[in-house]
Design a protein around this motif. Structure first.
Motif, mmCIF file in Angstrom:
data_model
loop_
_atom_site.group_PDB
_atom_site.id
_atom_site.type_symbol
_atom_site.label_atom_id
_atom_site.label_comp_id
_atom_site.label_asym_id
_atom_site.label_seq_id
_atom_site.Cartn_x
_atom_site.Cartn_y
_atom_site.Cartn_z
ATOM 1 N N MET A 1 26.994 -106.286 -50.667
ATOM 2 C CA MET A 1 27.889 -106.635 -49.567
ATOM 3 C C MET A 1 27.566 -105.801 -48.341
ATOM 4 S SD MET A 1 30.142 -108.966 -50.494
ATOM 5 C CE MET A 1 31.633 -108.755 -49.523
ATOM 6 N N ALA A 2 27.961 -106.291 -47.229
ATOM 7 C CA ALA A 2 27.894 -105.532 -45.986
ATOM 8 C C ALA A 2 29.282 -105.561 -45.369
ATOM 9 C CB ALA A 2 26.894 -106.164 -45.036
ATOM 10 N N GLY A 3 29.572 -104.580 -44.597
ATOM 11 C CA GLY A 3 30.868 -104.630 -43.941
ATOM 12 C C GLY A 3 31.278 -103.325 -43.308
ATOM 13 N N TRP A 4 32.460 -103.372 -42.738
ATOM 14 C CA TRP A 4 33.069 -102.190 -42.138
ATOM 15 C C TRP A 4 33.684 -101.325 -43.237
ATOM 16 C CZ3 TRP A 4 33.585 -101.332 -36.803
ATOM 17 C CH2 TRP A 4 33.260 -102.397 -35.962
ATOM 18 N N THR A 5 33.633 -100.032 -43.035
ATOM 19 C CA THR A 5 34.518 -99.186 -43.833
ATOM 20 C C THR A 5 35.896 -99.238 -43.175
ATOM 21 O OG1 THR A 5 34.066 -97.212 -42.513
ATOM 22 C CG2 THR A 5 32.626 -97.623 -44.425
ATOM 23 N N ASN A 6 36.896 -98.856 -43.925
ATOM 24 C CA ASN A 6 38.239 -98.847 -43.340
ATOM 25 C C ASN A 6 38.331 -97.848 -42.189
ATOM 26 O OD1 ASN A 6 39.062 -100.773 -45.175
ATOM 27 N ND2 ASN A 6 39.595 -99.218 -46.710
ATOM 28 N N ARG A 7 37.619 -96.740 -42.366
ATOM 29 C CA ARG A 7 37.583 -95.738 -41.297
ATOM 30 C C ARG A 7 36.898 -96.318 -40.049
ATOM 31 N NH1 ARG A 7 40.486 -91.333 -39.907
ATOM 32 N NH2 ARG A 7 39.257 -90.071 -38.470
ATOM 33 N N PRO A 37 28.126 -97.631 -50.976
ATOM 34 C CA PRO A 37 29.114 -97.611 -49.892
ATOM 35 C C PRO A 37 30.108 -98.758 -50.080
ATOM 36 C CG PRO A 37 26.857 -97.571 -49.036
ATOM 37 C CD PRO A 37 26.761 -97.870 -50.493
ATOM 38 N N ALA A 38 31.336 -98.498 -49.740
ATOM 39 C CA ALA A 38 32.384 -99.517 -49.851
ATOM 40 C C ALA A 38 33.406 -99.231 -48.762
ATOM 41 C CB ALA A 38 33.020 -99.478 -51.231
ATOM 42 N N ALA A 39 34.425 -100.060 -48.704
ATOM 43 C CA ALA A 39 35.381 -99.978 -47.596
ATOM 44 C C ALA A 39 36.048 -98.610 -47.491
ATOM 45 C CB ALA A 39 36.432 -101.063 -47.750
ATOM 46 N N ASP A 40 36.238 -97.939 -48.617
ATOM 47 C CA ASP A 40 36.993 -96.690 -48.561
ATOM 48 C C ASP A 40 36.127 -95.435 -48.490
ATOM 49 O OD1 ASP A 40 36.045 -97.048 -51.062
ATOM 50 O OD2 ASP A 40 37.971 -96.858 -52.102
ATOM 51 N N ILE A 41 34.833 -95.596 -48.251
ATOM 52 C CA ILE A 41 33.980 -94.429 -47.997
ATOM 53 C C ILE A 41 34.312 -93.883 -46.606
ATOM 54 C CG2 ILE A 41 31.591 -93.787 -47.398
ATOM 55 C CD1 ILE A 41 31.890 -93.835 -50.342
ATOM 56 N N ALA A 104 15.638 -96.599 -50.854
ATOM 57 C CA ALA A 104 16.859 -96.956 -50.140
ATOM 58 C C ALA A 104 17.461 -98.223 -50.716
ATOM 59 C CB ALA A 104 16.543 -97.161 -48.664
ATOM 60 N N ARG A 105 18.726 -98.169 -51.071
ATOM 61 C CA ARG A 105 19.428 -99.381 -51.503
ATOM 62 C C ARG A 105 20.378 -99.867 -50.403
ATOM 63 N NH1 ARG A 105 21.297 -102.698 -55.840
ATOM 64 N NH2 ARG A 105 22.495 -104.233 -54.679
ATOM 65 N N TYR A 106 20.879 -98.915 -49.602
ATOM 66 C CA TYR A 106 21.839 -99.266 -48.551
ATOM 67 C C TYR A 106 21.449 -98.592 -47.239
ATOM 68 C CZ TYR A 106 24.639 -100.317 -52.698
ATOM 69 O OH TYR A 106 25.066 -100.792 -53.909
ATOM 70 N N ALA A 107 21.843 -99.220 -46.148
ATOM 71 C CA ALA A 107 21.783 -98.594 -44.832
ATOM 72 C C ALA A 107 23.221 -98.437 -44.347
ATOM 73 C CB ALA A 107 20.987 -99.443 -43.858
ATOM 74 N N VAL A 108 23.491 -97.345 -43.669
ATOM 75 C CA VAL A 108 24.853 -97.127 -43.158
ATOM 76 C C VAL A 108 24.802 -96.702 -41.697
ATOM 77 C CG1 VAL A 108 25.806 -96.520 -45.420
ATOM 78 C CG2 VAL A 108 24.912 -94.711 -43.958
ATOM 79 N N VAL A 121 31.090 -92.765 -41.797
ATOM 80 C CA VAL A 121 30.385 -94.010 -42.116
ATOM 81 C C VAL A 121 31.257 -95.159 -41.620
ATOM 82 C CG1 VAL A 121 29.474 -95.475 -43.958
ATOM 83 C CG2 VAL A 121 29.275 -92.978 -44.120
ATOM 84 N N GLU A 122 30.737 -95.938 -40.686
ATOM 85 C CA GLU A 122 31.542 -96.986 -40.068
ATOM 86 C C GLU A 122 31.176 -98.382 -40.567
ATOM 87 O OE1 GLU A 122 32.053 -96.566 -35.879
ATOM 88 O OE2 GLU A 122 32.115 -94.374 -35.965
ATOM 89 N N GLU A 123 29.912 -98.566 -40.966
ATOM 90 C CA GLU A 123 29.422 -99.888 -41.369
ATOM 91 C C GLU A 123 28.360 -99.674 -42.426
ATOM 92 O OE1 GLU A 123 30.503 -102.768 -39.791
ATOM 93 O OE2 GLU A 123 29.155 -104.140 -40.853
ATOM 94 N N TYR A 124 28.178 -100.637 -43.315
ATOM 95 C CA TYR A 124 27.137 -100.498 -44.335
ATOM 96 C C TYR A 124 26.499 -101.851 -44.630
ATOM 97 C CZ TYR A 124 31.040 -102.008 -47.270
ATOM 98 O OH TYR A 124 32.107 -102.700 -47.790
#
Lengths: 151, 176
Positions: A1-7, A37-41, A104-108, A121-124
């Protein structure tokens, strides 16, 4: 998934409506699959960056807010969303594999806090599999997008 | 709009409907998607032998090549062309047909917001619980998203490299 973190969502709203400070720079960092990485990171210290001796600089690649580094801005009326694209980003392995681990598995996307581990971390983005490249080869991220959708 | 390069084969700029006072490029989905998907099909059909007459350069779609190499020196100017062609080739041919059919004719569920690669992964998953209607919906979504990225990349290469685009929903049938 990709998306915004809640922060990241919180900070975006703060910058839009409360006059919150826009970072002088953002960073795109590469992280391993150790922690997804997920929304609550919240911060970069919660994730595991790539090793730094063979082409990856700790903290990632710096991006300056503006149309040069965030080079495509789109309003999509069919899907009720807005999107911004990041310019192509490249890492070149030098002296060995880019990462001493699986890669690398994720970019943030993070802010520019002076203390690297405290960067928000704002986006992943999920690169869908571990990505590593050998000495002299490049790892390029293309068409990374940040989206705001109506749910 | 300051033109940098005009290429044969696929002229993304010609698909722009209007330019707003603030420089926003307004494009209609009913124009962009059919034209771009036709181009993608042409490129897929040509295999590795896309000719200059077909708008090819070194066998790749010329419109996706950053001929002026504006990016980081280590970025391969052919990389985006290779990548997008490879991703489009792995799609089932029916996905391109479905992309041009109205959304109303597909599964009546909300399409999640994923990257096109993730739509393909989800549609290809070896999982009996995934309904064929959902697989088809996801492949269709991936096809539309790849087409949008193809068009955007072509336009970026053809113009100054920084774009503001408004995708006008003149046909809601093109939603994901």
């Amino acid at each position: 998934m990709a998306g915004w973190t809640n922060r990241g969502k919180y900070l975006a709203l703060s910058r839009l409506f409360r006059g919150g400070t826009i970072p002088t720079a953002y960073y795109v960092a590469l992280v391993r699959s150790t922690v997804a990485p997920a929304a609550d990171i919240n911060t970069l210290s919660e994730l595991t960056q790539l090793s730094t001796s063979t082409g990856y600089t700790s903290g990632g690649i710096s991006l300056t807010p503006g149309a040069t580094d965030f080079d495509v801005l789109t309003e999509d009326d069919a899907n009720d969303r807005g999107l911004v694209q990041i310019k192509d980003l490249v890492w070149t392995a030098s002296g060995g594999n880019l990462d001493s681990g699986a890669g690398a598995r994720y970019a943030v996307l993070t802010d520019d806090n002076a203390t690297e581990g405290s960067r928000t971390v704002e986006e992943y983005w999920d690169l869908t599999s571990d990505r590593n490249v050998s000495d002299g080869q490049t790892l390029t991220l293309q068409d990374c997008e940040i989206r705001i959708n109506e749910s | 709009m300051a033109t940098r390069i005009v290429r044969p084969g696929f002229d993304a700029r010609s698909l722009v409907d209007a330019v707003a006072d603030d420089g926003t490029l307004r494009v209609r989905l009913s124009v962009v998607y059919p034209a771009t998907i036709a181009r993608i099909r042409e490129v897929i059909a040509a295999g590795d032998g896309l000719t200059r007459e077909q708008g090819g350069e070194r066998g790749l779609p010329a419109e996706l090549i950053d001929a002026e190499h504006r990016g980081h020196p280590d970025v391969d100017p052919l990389g985006a062309a290779r990548r997008l062609r490879r991703l489009c080739r792995r799609m089932p041919a029916t996905a391109w047909d479905d992309a041009l059919l109205p959304r109303e004719g597909f599964a009546d569920v909300k399409t999640p917001s994923l990257s096109p690669d993730q739509y393909v992964l989800a549609a290809s998953a070896d999982d009996d619980r995934i309904d064929d209607r959902i697989r088809r919906l996801f492949f269709r979504a991936a096809a539309l998203e790849y087409a949008r990225l193809w068009f955007t990349r072509a336009l970026k290469n053809q113009l100054e490299g920084q774009l503001t685009i408004a995708l006008i929903a003149d046909d809601r049938g093109f939603r994901l």
